[in-house]
Design an enzyme around this catalytic site. Structure first.
Site, PDB file in Angstrom:
ATOM      1  N   GLY A  48       0.843  -1.202   0.000  1.00 30.90           N
ATOM      2  CA  GLY A  48       0.000   0.000   0.000  1.00 30.90           C
ATOM      3  C   GLY A  48       0.872   1.243   0.000  1.00 30.90           C
ATOM      4  N   TYR A 236     -16.866   4.921  13.401  1.00 29.44           N
ATOM      5  CA  TYR A 236     -15.514   4.380  13.222  1.00 29.44           C
ATOM      6  C   TYR A 236     -15.207   3.254  14.223  1.00 29.44           C
ATOM      7  CZ  TYR A 236     -10.960   3.955  11.251  1.00 29.44           C
ATOM      8  OH  TYR A 236      -9.882   3.426  10.595  1.00 29.44           O
TER       9      TYR A 236
HETATM   10  P1  NAD Z   1      -4.824   5.532   0.973  1.00 26.93           P
HETATM   11  O1  NAD Z   1      -6.102   5.370   0.241  1.00 26.93           O
HETATM   12  O2  NAD Z   1      -4.085   6.813   0.821  1.00 26.93           O
HETATM   13  O3  NAD Z   1      -3.776   4.354   0.566  1.00 26.93           O
HETATM   14  C1  NAD Z   1      -4.184   3.065   0.281  1.00 26.93           C
HETATM   15  C2  NAD Z   1      -3.061   2.292  -0.404  1.00 26.93           C
HETATM   16  O4  NAD Z   1      -3.497   0.946  -0.612  1.00 26.93           O
HETATM   17  C3  NAD Z   1      -2.651   2.816  -1.787  1.00 26.93           C
HETATM   18  O5  NAD Z   1      -1.251   2.685  -1.956  1.00 26.93           O
HETATM   19  C4  NAD Z   1      -3.367   1.856  -2.740  1.00 26.93           C
HETATM   20  O6  NAD Z   1      -2.761   1.725  -4.027  1.00 26.93           O
HETATM   21  C5  NAD Z   1      -3.248   0.579  -1.952  1.00 26.93           C
HETATM   22  N1  NAD Z   1      -4.207  -0.462  -2.338  1.00 26.93           N
HETATM   23  C6  NAD Z   1      -5.557  -0.466  -2.197  1.00 26.93           C
HETATM   24  N2  NAD Z   1      -6.069  -1.642  -2.632  1.00 26.93           N
HETATM   25  C7  NAD Z   1      -5.010  -2.388  -3.040  1.00 26.93           C
HETATM   26  C8  NAD Z   1      -4.884  -3.693  -3.575  1.00 26.93           C
HETATM   27  N3  NAD Z   1      -5.933  -4.502  -3.772  1.00 26.93           N
HETATM   28  N4  NAD Z   1      -3.639  -4.131  -3.899  1.00 26.93           N
HETATM   29  C9  NAD Z   1      -2.541  -3.339  -3.723  1.00 26.93           C
HETATM   30  N5  NAD Z   1      -2.605  -2.109  -3.197  1.00 26.93           N
HETATM   31  C10 NAD Z   1      -3.832  -1.639  -2.860  1.00 26.93           C
HETATM   32  O7  NAD Z   1      -5.156   5.215   2.494  1.00 26.93           O
HETATM   33  P2  NAD Z   1      -4.559   5.670   3.911  1.00 26.93           P
HETATM   34  O8  NAD Z   1      -5.497   6.640   4.519  1.00 26.93           O
HETATM   35  O9  NAD Z   1      -3.118   5.983   3.814  1.00 26.93           O
HETATM   36  O10 NAD Z   1      -4.758   4.317   4.718  1.00 26.93           O
HETATM   37  C11 NAD Z   1      -3.725   3.380   4.946  1.00 26.93           C
HETATM   38  C12 NAD Z   1      -3.971   2.706   6.296  1.00 26.93           C
HETATM   39  O11 NAD Z   1      -3.879   3.700   7.329  1.00 26.93           O
HETATM   40  C13 NAD Z   1      -5.367   2.073   6.436  1.00 26.93           C
HETATM   41  O12 NAD Z   1      -5.269   0.892   7.182  1.00 26.93           O
HETATM   42  C14 NAD Z   1      -6.131   3.128   7.239  1.00 26.93           C
HETATM   43  O13 NAD Z   1      -7.209   2.588   7.944  1.00 26.93           O
HETATM   44  C15 NAD Z   1      -5.029   3.612   8.162  1.00 26.93           C
HETATM   45  N6  NAD Z   1      -5.267   4.913   8.815  1.00 26.93           N
HETATM   46  C16 NAD Z   1      -5.687   6.002   8.108  1.00 26.93           C
HETATM   47  C17 NAD Z   1      -5.954   7.195   8.771  1.00 26.93           C
HETATM   48  C18 NAD Z   1      -6.430   8.426   8.035  1.00 26.93           C
HETATM   49  O14 NAD Z   1      -6.934   9.358   8.673  1.00 26.93           O
HETATM   50  N7  NAD Z   1      -6.261   8.512   6.738  1.00 26.93           N
HETATM   51  C19 NAD Z   1      -5.745   7.305  10.153  1.00 26.93           C
HETATM   52  C20 NAD Z   1      -5.265   6.194  10.850  1.00 26.93           C
HETATM   53  C21 NAD Z   1      -5.046   4.988  10.161  1.00 26.93           C
END
Ligand code: NAD
Length: 397
Positions: A48, A236
């Site tokens: 990711g 959430y």
């Molecule tokens: P994002 O949407 O920016 O990134 C998601 C990533 O996953 C991307 O690189 C995408 O290409 C990849 N991806 C999705 N489906 C895929 C697949 N089938 N195969 C390969 N790659 C795939 O999301 P984010 O907000 O950075 O979230 C990442 C993690 O952080 C998640 O677990 C989220 O719950 C957690 N998180 C996010 C926040 C927030 O506020 N954004 C806060 C705390 C935790």
């Protein structure tokens, strides 16, 4: 092509290659300005890796710690007259910068949930790196095809329980504060969300890597979670996504046991609420983020993904003092959750409406951050100039 933002609901269907490259360069500069991360990771796999927290993890590892990185993501390349996705351009820029800095970087575009992707990455680790000493798991996806059964699971963002849930909500397109009512999830929807965003796939990755012998002694693996304040709990922490995050914590404990023979460690890191492609799709959360940004910027404690991930590596994972909470989680949401700050945000939550959003919240900051995710609004980028939208990611050429 001349590329302008095209926003549809909570996504932008265009992305600017030069702007994305600038966004990556700015993140690299943040990490470099803080100096090298002593004793940091050297060979890192990020699942990711193209946007949000995963991209920033890759940048912090590479430019803070000089790490060789492999990144897995699911992005769309551009065509001569059609934009690719932001994560594609981010990855192209990341690799170009890494190469210029003499750092190994290789990327894989495809379904991280599949057995085939895991096998491909393992072969590449064997061939190029031998082993990895850090595995970051940062997927956010609305669906998952199960690699064994072929079943397609879809995640939902819904409360759990018998009653529907109503709360304030922000229309991020026009700044109107309205209300949203969401019906509770049924058992099948809960199970499907856990299947997509829970820990099963993280465990499958670590199992596959460990049985192939490509995890180094002392390996650390981290998956990301969120908890947040009580106003967001129904949607959430206590909702379907929260069940998936509980499952992530279950898997963290399982992986700790499995990695013991390698003197390894699995972590869940609870991160701050930030504008990313994933978080903008969650009801209620964008209004909370607008209020949070205002309060944190005012007290000088605001961080974006890169500052969060730099702090995670520098001050938790690699300085011998991870400061786990009572449940064993790393908390880089500590500044967000400070009681005085939460009290202020909670008070403003009760008061906020369309008219006072600009005073109580940082809607402008929300929108600016959102556009930056797609490479728009960055300093020094000429948005009136023609740009090649069909650029490639070097290692995928
Ligand atoms: P994002 O949407 O920016 O990134 C998601 C990533 O996953 C991307 O690189 C995408 O290409 C990849 N991806 C999705 N489906 C895929 C697949 N089938 N195969 C390969 N790659 C795939 O999301 P984010 O907000 O950075 O979230 C990442 C993690 O952080 C998640 O677990 C989220 O719950 C957690 N998180 C996010 C926040 C927030 O506020 N954004 C806060 C705390 C935790």
């Amino acid at each position: 092509m001349i590329v302008a933002p095209k926003i549809r609901g909570f996504i932008c269907t265009t992305a600017h290659p030069t702007g994305c490259a600038k966004h990556v360069a700015e993140q690299i500069a943040v990490v470099k300005s803080r100096g090298p991360i002593a004793n940091g990771p050297k060979k890192v796999l990020v699942v990711g890796a193209s946007t949000g927290y995963g991209l920033s993890s890759r940048i912090a590892a590479a430019f803070g710690s000089g790490a060789a990185t492999m990144g897995v993501f699911f992005e769309k390349p551009g065509e001569p007259e059609r934009c690719g996705t932001a994560g594609w351009y981010n990855s192209a820029a990341f690799e170009t910068e890494a190469k210029a800095a003499g750092l190994y970087a290789r990327s894989f575009n495809g379904d991280a949930f599949s057995d085939a992707m895991k096998a491909t990455v393992i072969e590449a680790i064997k061939a190029d790196l031998g082993q990895v000493d850090c595995v970051i798991y940062s997927l956010a996806s609305p669906r998952r095809t199960h690699p064994k059964s072929g079943e397609v699971f879809k995640s939902v963002l819904k409360p759990i329980g018998s009653a529907s849930y109503t709360n304030k909500n922000l229309n991020t397109g026009n700044g109107v504060v309205n209300e949203v009512t969401i019906e509770p999830a049924n058992e099948d929807e809960i199970a499907q969300t856990v299947a997509v965003m829970g820990g099963e796939d993280w465990e499958m990755w670590i199992d596959a890597l460990q049985s192939a012998g490509v995890l180094a002694e002392g390996v650390q693996t981290v998956a990301y979670s969120y908890i947040g304040p009580e106003v967001t709990w129904p949607i959430y922490k206590n909702g379907t996504i929260g069940r998936a995050k509980e499952d992530l914590e279950r898997v963290q404990r399982v992986l700790d046991g499995k990695l013991a023979s390698l003197k390894g460690k699995a972590w869940v890191s609870v991160n701050k609420a930030l504008v990313t492609q994933a978080s903008s799709a969650i009801p209620v959360v964008p209004l909370y983020i607008s209020l949070l940004y205002k309060a944190m910027k005012a007290e000088g404690s605001h961080e974006d993904c890169i500052e969060q991930m730099d702090r995670l590596f520098r001050e938790r994972l690699y300085n011998g003092n991870p400061q786990p909470d009572e449940a064993g989680r790393i908390r880089v949401d500590d500044w967000e959750m400070k009681p005085a700050l939460q009290e202020l945000v909670g008070k403003r939550w009760a008061e906020v409406n369309t008219e006072n959003l600009a005073q109580l919240g940082d809607f402008e900051g929300y929108q600016t951050s959102f556009l930056r995710l797609f490479g728009f609004g960055l300093d020094g980028v000429d948005y009136n100039a023609e740009v090649d939208v069909s650029i490639g990611v070097p290692s995928l050429a």
